[in-house]
Design a protein around this motif. Structure first.
Motif, mmCIF file in Angstrom:
data_model
loop_
_atom_site.group_PDB
_atom_site.id
_atom_site.type_symbol
_atom_site.label_atom_id
_atom_site.label_comp_id
_atom_site.label_asym_id
_atom_site.label_seq_id
_atom_site.Cartn_x
_atom_site.Cartn_y
_atom_site.Cartn_z
ATOM 1 N N HIS A 266 53.129 34.479 33.925
ATOM 2 C CA HIS A 266 53.954 33.366 33.444
ATOM 3 C C HIS A 266 53.131 32.152 33.044
ATOM 4 N N GLY B 165 50.041 26.721 31.973
ATOM 5 C CA GLY B 165 51.066 27.380 31.168
ATOM 6 C C GLY B 165 52.252 26.488 30.870
ATOM 7 N N HIS C 99 42.592 35.915 35.279
ATOM 8 C CA HIS C 99 42.768 36.145 33.846
ATOM 9 C C HIS C 99 43.018 37.615 33.507
ATOM 10 N N GLY D 296 49.874 32.366 31.951
ATOM 11 C CA GLY D 296 48.839 32.716 30.992
ATOM 12 C C GLY D 296 47.444 32.746 31.589
ATOM 13 N N ASP E 93 47.763 26.816 36.947
ATOM 14 C CA ASP E 93 47.657 27.272 35.568
ATOM 15 C C ASP E 93 48.042 26.115 34.655
#
Length: 146
Positions: free
Chosen positions: A57, A84, A14, A59, A82
């Protein structure tokens, strides 16, 4: 495939600091399994590229690291996931030079070349999971007599 002995972990991705932890953990896990310096460096480089993609890409997300055994060998499997936006054109994203940001476009294609096994599961709007595995080299084969 079953899990072998060694260092397993699930690390968050993160922040830039998390990227440092991912690289350190992968290097330590690879060394503990007996990978040589060159293979450690390849794995850490691939992990760094994939973790950065997860952060920028996707997040943010996570990396799972697990030693594995199969087919008479041992290795290290890294899974980056992820939630995302996904990769809209995976074939294009794997081409050297392609970038959806301001990078050099070497991330996915470069990581694929540095490992033995490479899979991507990505759906637009459904996140991305990239799994890579590198196997320890087996014992040297005896030389054949001529």
């Amino acid at each position: 495939m079953q899990t072998a002995g060694g260092v397993s972990a699930c690390l968050p991705i993160h922040s830039d600091l998390d990227l440092v932890w991912v690289r350190q953990h992968v290097r330590q896990a690879a060394a503990q399994l007996g990978f040589g310096l060159v293979e450690q460096t390849k794995l850490v480089t691939a992990a760094s590229e994939l973790a950065r993609n997860t952060l920028i890409h996707g997040g943010g997300g996570q990396m799972e690291c697990a030693p594995v055994a199969g087919g008479g060998g041992r290795g290290l499997r890294l899974t980056f996931s992820d939630e995302g936006p996904g990769i809209p054109d995976l074939d294009r994203a794997l081409v050297d030079g392609f970038t959806s940001g301001e990078g050099l476009g070497m991330g996915l294609g470069g990581a694929r070349r540095l490992v033995h096994e490479f899979t991507v599961d990505s759906r637009p709007g459904g996140g991305t999971t990239v799994t890579v595995t590198t196997w320890l080299p087996g014992p040297p084969r005896p030389r054949e007599e001529r």
